[in-house]
Scaffold this motif. Structure first.
Motif, PDB file in Angstrom:
ATOM      1  N   CYS A 181      15.875  16.193 -18.171  1.00 59.31           N
ATOM      2  CA  CYS A 181      16.304  17.274 -19.057  1.00 59.31           C
ATOM      3  C   CYS A 181      16.715  18.531 -18.280  1.00 59.31           C
ATOM      4  N   GLY A 182      17.455  18.312 -17.203  1.00 61.88           N
ATOM      5  CA  GLY A 182      17.961  19.434 -16.427  1.00 61.88           C
ATOM      6  C   GLY A 182      16.942  20.072 -15.504  1.00 61.88           C
ATOM      7  N   VAL A 183      15.784  19.450 -15.343  1.00 63.29           N
ATOM      8  CA  VAL A 183      14.749  19.982 -14.466  1.00 63.29           C
ATOM      9  C   VAL A 183      14.588  19.044 -13.277  1.00 63.29           C
ATOM     10  N   LEU A 184      14.616  19.621 -12.077  1.00 63.37           N
ATOM     11  CA  LEU A 184      14.400  18.842 -10.861  1.00 63.37           C
ATOM     12  C   LEU A 184      12.901  18.725 -10.594  1.00 63.37           C
ATOM     13  N   TYR A 185      12.456  17.513 -10.257  1.00 63.85           N
ATOM     14  CA  TYR A 185      11.075  17.273  -9.848  1.00 63.85           C
ATOM     15  C   TYR A 185      11.107  16.614  -8.470  1.00 63.85           C
ATOM     16  N   ALA A 186      10.310  17.138  -7.532  1.00 61.11           N
ATOM     17  CA  ALA A 186      10.273  16.617  -6.173  1.00 61.11           C
ATOM     18  C   ALA A 186       8.877  16.128  -5.832  1.00 61.11           C
ATOM     19  N   THR A 187       8.808  15.112  -4.966  1.00 55.63           N
ATOM     20  CA  THR A 187       7.525  14.505  -4.593  1.00 55.63           C
ATOM     21  C   THR A 187       7.261  14.673  -3.102  1.00 55.63           C
ATOM     22  N   ARG A 188       5.983  14.555  -2.757  1.00 54.08           N
ATOM     23  CA  ARG A 188       5.570  14.551  -1.353  1.00 54.08           C
ATOM     24  C   ARG A 188       4.372  13.615  -1.214  1.00 54.08           C
ATOM     25  N   PRO A 189       4.110  13.085  -0.016  1.00 53.43           N
ATOM     26  CA  PRO A 189       3.008  12.129   0.137  1.00 53.43           C
ATOM     27  C   PRO A 189       1.661  12.838   0.207  1.00 53.43           C
ATOM     28  N   GLY A 194      11.471  18.034   3.510  1.00 48.99           N
ATOM     29  CA  GLY A 194      10.050  18.220   3.248  1.00 48.99           C
ATOM     30  C   GLY A 194       9.557  17.472   2.030  1.00 48.99           C
ATOM     31  N   VAL A 195      10.433  16.752   1.340  1.00 46.69           N
ATOM     32  CA  VAL A 195      10.029  15.960   0.177  1.00 46.69           C
ATOM     33  C   VAL A 195      10.374  14.493   0.434  1.00 46.69           C
ATOM     34  N   THR A 196       9.689  13.598  -0.275  1.00 48.57           N
ATOM     35  CA  THR A 196       9.950  12.164  -0.094  1.00 48.57           C
ATOM     36  C   THR A 196      11.032  11.659  -1.041  1.00 48.57           C
ATOM     37  N   ASN A 197      11.181  12.298  -2.224  1.00 45.88           N
ATOM     38  CA  ASN A 197      12.239  11.920  -3.147  1.00 45.88           C
ATOM     39  C   ASN A 197      12.270  12.924  -4.291  1.00 45.88           C
ATOM     40  N   ALA A 198      13.264  12.778  -5.184  1.00 49.61           N
ATOM     41  CA  ALA A 198      13.403  13.716  -6.293  1.00 49.61           C
ATOM     42  C   ALA A 198      14.138  13.037  -7.440  1.00 49.61           C
ATOM     43  N   PHE A 199      13.971  13.604  -8.645  1.00 48.28           N
ATOM     44  CA  PHE A 199      14.645  13.063  -9.834  1.00 48.28           C
ATOM     45  C   PHE A 199      14.841  14.203 -10.831  1.00 48.28           C
ATOM     46  N   MET A 200      15.665  13.951 -11.849  1.00 50.72           N
ATOM     47  CA  MET A 200      15.976  14.954 -12.868  1.00 50.72           C
ATOM     48  C   MET A 200      15.496  14.475 -14.233  1.00 50.72           C
ATOM     49  N   GLU A 224       2.514  13.039  -4.778  1.00 53.51           N
ATOM     50  CA  GLU A 224       2.290  14.162  -5.678  1.00 53.51           C
ATOM     51  C   GLU A 224       3.627  14.744  -6.090  1.00 53.51           C
ATOM     52  N   ILE A 225       3.851  14.842  -7.406  1.00 54.55           N
ATOM     53  CA  ILE A 225       4.995  15.600  -7.902  1.00 54.55           C
ATOM     54  C   ILE A 225       4.570  17.059  -7.850  1.00 54.55           C
ATOM     55  N   PHE A 226       5.102  17.794  -6.894  1.00 52.75           N
ATOM     56  CA  PHE A 226       4.553  19.109  -6.573  1.00 52.75           C
ATOM     57  C   PHE A 226       5.511  20.273  -6.825  1.00 52.75           C
ATOM     58  N   TYR A 227       6.800  19.971  -7.058  1.00 47.88           N
ATOM     59  CA  TYR A 227       7.782  21.051  -7.141  1.00 47.88           C
ATOM     60  C   TYR A 227       8.730  20.777  -8.296  1.00 47.88           C
ATOM     61  N   GLY A 285      19.340  23.285   4.750  1.00 47.34           N
ATOM     62  CA  GLY A 285      18.609  22.068   4.423  1.00 47.34           C
ATOM     63  C   GLY A 285      17.872  22.108   3.108  1.00 47.34           C
ATOM     64  N   ASN A 286      17.934  23.240   2.402  1.00 44.90           N
ATOM     65  CA  ASN A 286      17.286  23.294   1.086  1.00 44.90           C
ATOM     66  C   ASN A 286      18.089  22.490   0.062  1.00 44.90           C
ATOM     67  N   ILE A 287      17.383  22.000  -0.942  1.00 48.32           N
ATOM     68  CA  ILE A 287      18.011  21.127  -1.941  1.00 48.32           C
ATOM     69  C   ILE A 287      18.992  21.930  -2.792  1.00 48.32           C
ATOM     70  N   ILE A 288      20.178  21.347  -2.990  1.00 46.03           N
ATOM     71  CA  ILE A 288      21.169  21.878  -3.920  1.00 46.03           C
ATOM     72  C   ILE A 288      21.319  20.875  -5.056  1.00 46.03           C
TER      73      ILE A 288
END
Length: 482
Positions: free
Chosen positions: A407-415, A399-405, A422-425, A374-377
């Protein structure tokens, strides 16, 4: 002698009494017929008591009446003044009540509306800022990039407010935040006048040190199908060399919060705001007997537009679909081992096991497998929907509400709560390093249905409980040595 003396005494007595007798006689004549009584006391004084009828003018009563009338008139005037004041207050409260009633009715219907006063106040504020920027432009020697950018943004906001006022499609709070941000930037610019200013960002470039903050949310409008269609996605073409970078698309899901059967395109931002000249597009579906085959329709809110094609999860499968917006041809490819149909969707939404993204480096797909637990790929896609390379993170996708890219970097959010995310990861595909961060992201409604980044304007596009929302991204300076 005695007789003469007595006569003399009588004469003296009569002479003394004569005036009194005359008075009595005259009074008797004057009050003839009236109730009069008189007498002579032992000293010879005449006492008269006259009782006249009560036919004289009652002056003391008249004075008392005038005094009472005067004070009564003052009291009446005071009460009239109070009535006038109460009438004015009543009219004011009645107007407020009518305004509140209209707003409540609009809210019950799921729309947004504001009074004319809101727009007038906005116009006044915009004119004040425009005047300050004009003065600042005049005072500076030569051109200044930030001042010119501010001036352009103020003109755009002024045009936007006029459009919103005409069509009553607005969010005054968001516009106010934008004005406050511009005012703050203007003040900072005035303080730093004469100092070296950084150049504006180059869209489509990664010459920065990564994401450090985001702006307040700007609510563009409610999606074209209405408040009931809370799930879906929206944005514009993310390809940095797209011929029409101003083409916007909006794709609300059906009422089941799962299927995408159609979407809408607008050729410009103005058309989007005014719901003007839309192009509706239906996804292919085949009829077999009396039933439809929806395999080429979409599933979930993880869609994006890239290079004039719409990328989305094919319905009820782990397949990736790519719809050509001009020819309507659908290309599809199976994402091997990808979990689907709510096996590892995001925390707050369903049917989003496959989430597409695009940035300066092209299209991506975010998913999970049973092998990844279940981890993000992160999968890098080419134009043929082939996964060229993938990176497995340690972040659990549900465990995250959504994600986006970016410049090749993944950013994930949580409530954080119902009004903040919060963009936390983050995960950098260039270095294969992941890390924690904390960037607060305000939201207008509780649930984030989709979130994507567009390199053509460096904005985040959020579909937030049926509302279309954008955020400006803020990057740290590039510290890489030349």
């Amino acid at each position: 002698m005695r007789t003469a003396g007595r006569a003399s005494q009588r004469a003296v007595w009569v002479s003394k009494m004569l005036p009194y007798l005359l008075v009595v006689f005259l009074l008797q004549r004057l009050v003839d017929g009236q109730n009069v009584s008189g007498s002579v006391d032992d000293s010879g004084n005449c006492l008269c008591k006259v009782i006249l009828p009560d036919n004289t003018f009652p002056m003391h009563r008249m004075e008392s009446l005038e005094f009472t009338a005067y004070h009564l008139n003052i009291s009446v005037q005071q009460e009239l003044s109070k009535i006038q004041s109460y009438r004015s207050s009543f009219n004011l409260y009645l107007q407020r009540l009518q305004n509140l009633t209209r707003r409540v009715e609009v809210m019950e219907l799921g729309g947004v509306s504001y009074t004319e006063l809101d727009f007038e106040l906005l116009k006044v504020e915009i004119r004040e800022i425009e005047s300050l920027v004009t003065q600042l432009r005049t005072s500076m020697d030569g051109s200044n990039v930030i001042v010119e950018t501010l001036y352009t943004e103020i003109k755009n906001i002024s045009l936007m407010v006029n459009q919103l006022e005409s069509f009553d499609k607005n969010n005054v709070l968001a516009v106010r935040r934008e004005i406050m941000a511009l005012r703050k930037r203007l003040q900072d610019c005035e303080k730093n006048q004469g100092k070296a200013t950084p150049s504006p960002p180059t869209y489509g470039s990664c010459n920065h040190g990564g994401l450090t903050n985001v702006s307040k949310p700007f609510v563009v409008q409610l999606n074209w199908r209405g408040f009931s269609f809370k799930y879906g996605g929206w944005g514009k073409d993310s390809y940095t060399e797209a011929p029409n970078k101003d083409m916007y698309w909006v794709a609300p899901l059906n009422g089941d919060a799962r299927m995408m059967e159609s979407f809408r395109r607008y050729q410009s931002y103005d058309d989007l705001l005014l719901y003007k000249s839309p192009t509706d597009k239906s996804l292919p579906r085949l009829l077999y007997g009396s039933t439809y085959d929806y395999n080429s329709c979409g599933q979930g809110g993880g869609m994006i537009a890239f290079n004039n094609s719409l990328y989305y999860n094919c319905y009820n499968s782990r397949d990736m679909c790519k719809l050509n917006l001009e020819t309507s041809a659908v290309e599809r490819k199976t994402l091997v081992n990808a979990a689907y149909n709510n096996r590892f969707s995001y925390a707050a939404v369903t049917w989003q096991d496959l989430d597409f993204a695009a940035d300066e480096e092209g299209p991506w797909v975010l998913y999970s497998t049973e092998e990844s637990a279940g981890n993000i790929i992160i999968g890098k896609l080419n134009s043929s929907l082939f996964v060229e390379k993938s990176w497995t993170t340690t972040q659990y996708k549900p465990g995250v509400t959504n994600a986006f890219m970016i410049c090749g970097v993944l950013y994930a959010t949580r409530p954080v709560n119902t009004r903040r995310e919060e963009i936390f990861y983050m995960y950098d595909t260039k270095t294969s390093k992941e890390g924690k961060l904390s960037i607060m992201l305000d939201k207008m409604m509780e649930t984030v249905q989709s979130l994507s980044y567009n390199p053509n304007d460096q904005k985040l596009y959020m579909y937030n409980d049926a509302y279309q929302v954008t955020y400006d991204t803020i990057f740290s300076p590039d510290t890489t040595p030349n």
